[in-house]
Enzyme design. Structure first.
Site, PDB file in Angstrom:
ATOM      1  CG  HIS A 164       7.592  -5.709  14.472  1.00  0.00           C
ATOM      2  ND1 HIS A 164       7.497  -7.243  14.822  1.00  0.00           N
ATOM      3  CD2 HIS A 164       6.388  -5.302  14.085  1.00  0.00           C
ATOM      4  CE1 HIS A 164       6.177  -7.355  14.244  1.00  0.00           C
ATOM      5  NE2 HIS A 164       5.527  -6.549  13.808  1.00  0.00           N
TER       6      HIS A 164
ATOM      7  N   GLY B   2      -0.647  -4.690  11.563  1.00  0.00           N
ATOM      8  CA  GLY B   2      -1.571  -4.410  12.745  1.00  0.00           C
ATOM      9  C   GLY B   2      -1.841  -5.602  13.385  1.00  0.00           C
ATOM     10  CG  ASN B   3      -3.712  -9.351  12.230  1.00  0.00           C
ATOM     11  OD1 ASN B   3      -4.220  -9.140  11.134  1.00  0.00           O
ATOM     12  ND2 ASN B   3      -4.691  -9.812  12.919  1.00  0.00           N
ATOM     13  CB  SER B   4       2.608  -7.529  14.694  1.00  0.00           C
ATOM     14  OG  SER B   4       3.007  -7.562  13.144  1.00  0.00           O
TER      15      SER B   4
ATOM     16  CG  ASP C   8       9.365  -9.269  16.630  1.00  0.00           C
ATOM     17  OD1 ASP C   8       9.734  -7.927  17.304  1.00  0.00           O
ATOM     18  OD2 ASP C   8       8.785  -9.368  15.687  1.00  0.00           O
TER      19      ASP C   8
END
Length: 341
Positions: free
Chosen positions: A92, A197-199, A122
């Site tokens: 994503h 934003g940590n993804s 993902d």
């Protein structure tokens, strides 16, 4: 006989002492990158109908709205997994991206391309372009993770790169549900602060080893985040690498023709190709193709599937016109695209 103080002070082998944690984080930080993307979306703005346009409306599209292109940027985090520049992140994070940039720990900005994706889990594998040696992260054993273990997360929440947060493992083998449906199973739950934003960033154990990849935080409450166990990731890296050739063919098609189709099932259950993305200002955009259009024919041939389309399309020489039959809202129209080199 041991005293209580001696037992309390004993440290398991291989665990970094508390005073050495900053050095450990600094070393791991060399393998953590900021993933930046550029996307464009088409939107329509309503305007009052014009009397004459009621009689001169294009047969294929209403004119009571004006199309406009919205340019936007996104970012997330990624992890370098080998010295050659392979980067793991979440799908994503790079979904629908037209361009991808990797910002290294030393602020160097390099372009990247997609090697493979696994939408269901993902996960996405990227390749940094350029000849240099990169610092790769070390994988730990996610099977040995236990509740109450100390963990650290590194990422780019809200654009703040190399942000470090600390927490514990709240639970293992957790199911993540949405609307009562299990979206991901067997994930690690942590109370380390996780924000947009940590993804794609790493969840580290106390030895500086990656035990999971940050997936998301639960917006319903603070201190509830989830990470994909690294053992599951290791099992999928080979699969991601093997899809490189197919993905390169699809990327080549998108670059030459200006749009990207995907396979979907129609109302009759038959497979069809639906245009999922149109590059802004591309020849496909200027030819009138829209997201959601169904591609029926390519050069007078009925399209049997994505691989069939790509196989036929890549045979076309640069500069030649390709004629397309498109279905849009139960209407059919024809257009052409001049193939790029």
């Amino acid at each position: 006989m041991c005293t209580f103080a001696q037992v309390f002070a004993a440290q398991p082998a291989g665990i970094v002492q508390q005073e050495n944690v900053p050095n450990m984080i600094a070393e791991v930080g060399k393998s953590v990158v900021n993933v930046q993307t550029d996307r464009s979306f088409r939107s329509r703005r309503w305007r009052p109908p014009d009397f004459f346009e009621q009689y001169f409306t294009d047969f294929f599209e209403r004119k009571d709205s004006e199309p406009r292109t919205i340019e936007c940027q996104g970012e997330g985090t990624g992890v370098i997994i080998d010295a050659g520049g392979l980067v793991l992140t979440n799908t994503h994070v790079i979904s629908d991206a037209e361009t991808i940039r990797i910002v290294l720990n030393d602020k160097t900005v390099l372009p990247a391309s997609v090697i493979g994706k696994n939408e269901k889990e993902d996960l996405a594998l990227l390749k940094i372009e350029g000849e240099r040696t990169f610092s790769a992260i070390r994988f730990g054993d996610s099977n040995s993770v236990k509740p109450a273990d100390d963990v650290y997360a590194i990422g780019t929440p809200y654009g703040y790169s190399q942000t470090v947060t600390k927490g514990i493992v709240s639970a293992v083998h957790r199911e993540f549900k949405r609307g009562g449906k299990v979206i991901y199973d067997d994930v690690i739950q942590t109370d380390a602060s996780i924000n947009p934003g940590n993804s794609g960033g790493p969840l580290l154990n106390s030895n500086g080893e990656m035990i999971g990849m940050i997936y998301l935080g639960d917006w319903r409450g603070e201190g509830i985040g989830f990470a994909i166990p690294v053992k599951k990731i290791e099992n999928m890296i080979t699969e991601l690498k093997s899809s490189q050739k197919a993905y390169e063919r699809q990327a080549n098609f998108k670059r030459r023709f200006g749009f990207a189709p995907v396979e979907e099932k129609g109302k009759d259950g038959e497979k069809q190709l639906v245009i999922a993305h149109v590059l802004s200002q591309s020849i496909a955009d200027k030819s009138g193709l829209k997201i959601g259009d169904v591609l029926v024919k390519f050069q007078d041939q009925y399209v049997r599937g994505l691989e069939h389309l790509i196989e036929e399309a890549l045979k076309v020489t640069p500069g030649k016109r390709v004629y397309l039959e498109i279905s849009r809202q139960k209407r059919t129209f024809f257009t052409y695209i001049e193939v790029r080199s």
